[in-house]
Design a protein around this motif. Structure first.
Motif, mmCIF file in Angstrom:
data_model
loop_
_atom_site.group_PDB
_atom_site.id
_atom_site.type_symbol
_atom_site.label_atom_id
_atom_site.label_comp_id
_atom_site.label_asym_id
_atom_site.label_seq_id
_atom_site.Cartn_x
_atom_site.Cartn_y
_atom_site.Cartn_z
ATOM 1 N N GLU A 1 -5.100 -58.500 50.198
ATOM 2 C CA GLU A 1 -6.548 -58.317 50.401
ATOM 3 C C GLU A 1 -6.836 -56.984 51.091
ATOM 4 O O GLU A 1 -7.788 -56.277 50.709
ATOM 5 N N HIS A 2 -6.040 -56.621 52.084
ATOM 6 C CA HIS A 2 -6.257 -55.364 52.810
ATOM 7 C C HIS A 2 -5.951 -54.158 51.918
ATOM 8 O O HIS A 2 -6.656 -53.144 51.973
ATOM 9 N N VAL A 3 -4.917 -54.284 51.102
ATOM 10 C CA VAL A 3 -4.535 -53.165 50.235
ATOM 11 C C VAL A 3 -5.561 -52.948 49.132
ATOM 12 O O VAL A 3 -5.948 -51.803 48.832
ATOM 13 N N VAL A 4 -6.060 -54.016 48.536
ATOM 14 C CA VAL A 4 -7.052 -53.864 47.463
ATOM 15 C C VAL A 4 -8.385 -53.363 48.024
ATOM 16 O O VAL A 4 -9.131 -52.670 47.321
ATOM 17 N N ASP A 5 -8.686 -53.652 49.271
ATOM 18 C CA ASP A 5 -9.856 -53.028 49.900
ATOM 19 C C ASP A 5 -9.763 -51.506 49.793
ATOM 20 O O ASP A 5 -10.758 -50.827 49.491
ATOM 21 N N GLN A 6 -8.571 -50.972 50.019
ATOM 22 C CA GLN A 6 -8.373 -49.518 49.946
ATOM 23 C C GLN A 6 -8.487 -49.010 48.509
ATOM 24 O O GLN A 6 -9.023 -47.929 48.267
ATOM 25 N N TRP A 7 -7.966 -49.795 47.561
ATOM 26 C CA TRP A 7 -8.107 -49.404 46.160
ATOM 27 C C TRP A 7 -9.571 -49.382 45.727
ATOM 28 O O TRP A 7 -10.006 -48.484 45.000
ATOM 29 N N GLU A 8 -10.340 -50.338 46.189
ATOM 30 C CA GLU A 8 -11.762 -50.369 45.824
ATOM 31 C C GLU A 8 -12.496 -49.142 46.358
ATOM 32 O O GLU A 8 -13.356 -48.564 45.670
#
Length: 397
Positions: free
Chosen positions: A382-389
């Motif tokens: 969840e934290h990593v995909v926040d950065q991708w978004e």
């Protein structure tokens, strides 16, 4: 961001049980889909492509030709982007030659993010370790090794030139280059400076869901674990050499090796080095999770890594990691003496000393284990995909 159609492009399908990039892409796909993105996979069928039998979570297609820049591939690629209304191509081959095709999306006004899954230099700084070892015991291989040694200066020159030419091609043509750590930025600039404004860094996500791991936790055994591919980069024989120095003092401990080899000679070398050691066990190619859950310590002996998912997976399971401080991102993962141990590259003596300290101090081992499980949650999907978004939104502005 109107269109939310993301293409992952690479040279082999992303099987979650067949290497780190597979688990990464699988995790990213599921979380992006959960957030409303449409994800697609497009594969260039090169000589190393493996067509896995697997029910992928996103539509997967292959380019029609193994000739990378053939007209057939280019026409197909253009049509594919158009009919799937792709907004961003995530070029998972940022370090490699098939980038030349994926970057052509720019010609059709599609954004490209080029991801570096290894160090920017790849094997360049470790070429001696690559060329010196024998690859089998044949006479012809011994002659070839002599030739490699004689040609080493030329090999190194050509490798450096190849890296420079690659980034000279890549950096002007990609919208951004995404490394696994900010600590790799200086290496890109060392190779080909001038494009620092295109640098971004997003780590790999954890392989496992934290809640799922919490339910699977079991009591730890007196077990030291090594997981990986038997190859020069992973340096597996060094792990056995280290264990050989201390095993007699820890006969109530066991050293377990989970891995496989592309070249049978590696397994032969390792089994030869392990002769006479009663508390070492080769289990072959297996799902590492059960071993990570029951192991107290996880050893990494790699010359270099892009991220080191073996470390993050071990930490999720509470196995204390010990590794050489030999690649930039390792200090993003291991905080020395808080959640693991870092060793000066490539000191066998210090590695042995630190391993003994861990095995001799159950209270220290327990504290490092608890810290590891807590600290590694910052890389949950969840934290990593926040950065991708954030990256997707910025690149489409």
């Amino acid at each position: 961001m109107k269109r939310k159609n993301i293409l992952f492009a690479y040279i082999t399908p992303f099987h979650p049980n067949k290497g780190g990039i597979g688990r990464v892409t699988h995790q990213l796909t599921l979380e992006l889909q959960r957030r409303g993105y449409n994800v697609f996979y497009l594969i260039y069928p090169s000589g190393i492509t493996i067509r896995h039998e697997y029910d992928y979570p996103a539509p997967l297609e292959y380019l029609p030709s193994s000739d990378l820049l053939s007209e057939e591939n280019i026409v197909f690629y253009h049509s594919y982007l158009e009919r799937n209304n792709i907004s961003i191509v995530v070029n998972q081959s940022g370090n490699f030659d098939d980038s030349r095709l994926w970057l052509k999306a720019k010609e059709w006004e599609v954004k490209v993010i080029s991801v570096l899954h290894s160090t920017p230099w790849v094997a360049y700084k470790h070429l001696w370790q690559e060329i010196y070892p024998l690859r089998n015991n044949s006479k012809i291989e011994k002659i070839k090794r002599v030739a490699r040694i004689v040609l080493y200066p030329r090999i190194k020159y050509r490798s450096r030139k190849s890296r420079i030419e690659h980034y000279k091609m890549l950096l002007p043509s990609t919208d951004c280059v995404c490394t696994l750590s900010k600590k790799y930025f200086s290496e890109i600039s060392e190779i080909y400076p001038g494009y620092e404004y295109k640098y971004r860094a997003i780590p790999n996500p954890n392989s496992y869901k934290s809640k799922e791991i919490d339910r699977l936790l079991v009591p730890k055994k007196k077990q030291v674990l090594w997981v990986g591919l038997f190859c020069t980069e992973k340096n597996p024989t060094l792990a056995i050499k280290i264990w050989r120095r201390l095993y007699r003092d820890y006969l109530d401990w066991e050293f377990v090796i989970v891995g496989y080899n592309k070249n049978g000679f590696w397994r032969e070398r390792m089994e030869y080095l392990a002769q006479g050691i009663p508390n070492i066990r080769f289990v072959g190619y297996q799902d590492p999770l059960p071993y990570q859950l029951e192991s107290s310590i996880s050893c990494m002996t790699s010359l270099y890594e892009g991220w080191g998912m073996v470390l993050t997976e071990a930490m999720q399971c509470g196995a204390v990691p010990i590794a050489f401080n030999s690649f930039a991102s390792v200090t993003d993962i291991i905080d020395h003496e808080r959640n693991g141990i870092l060793v000066k590259p490539f000191s066998i003596k210090q590695y042995e000393k630190e391993l003994r300290r861990l095995m001799d101090n159950p209270d220290l081992l327990k504290q490092l284990s608890e810290n590891a499980m807590q600290d590694i949650r910052r890389y949950d999907i969840e934290h990593v995909v926040d950065q991708w978004e954030v990256l997707f939104k910025n690149i489409l502005k």
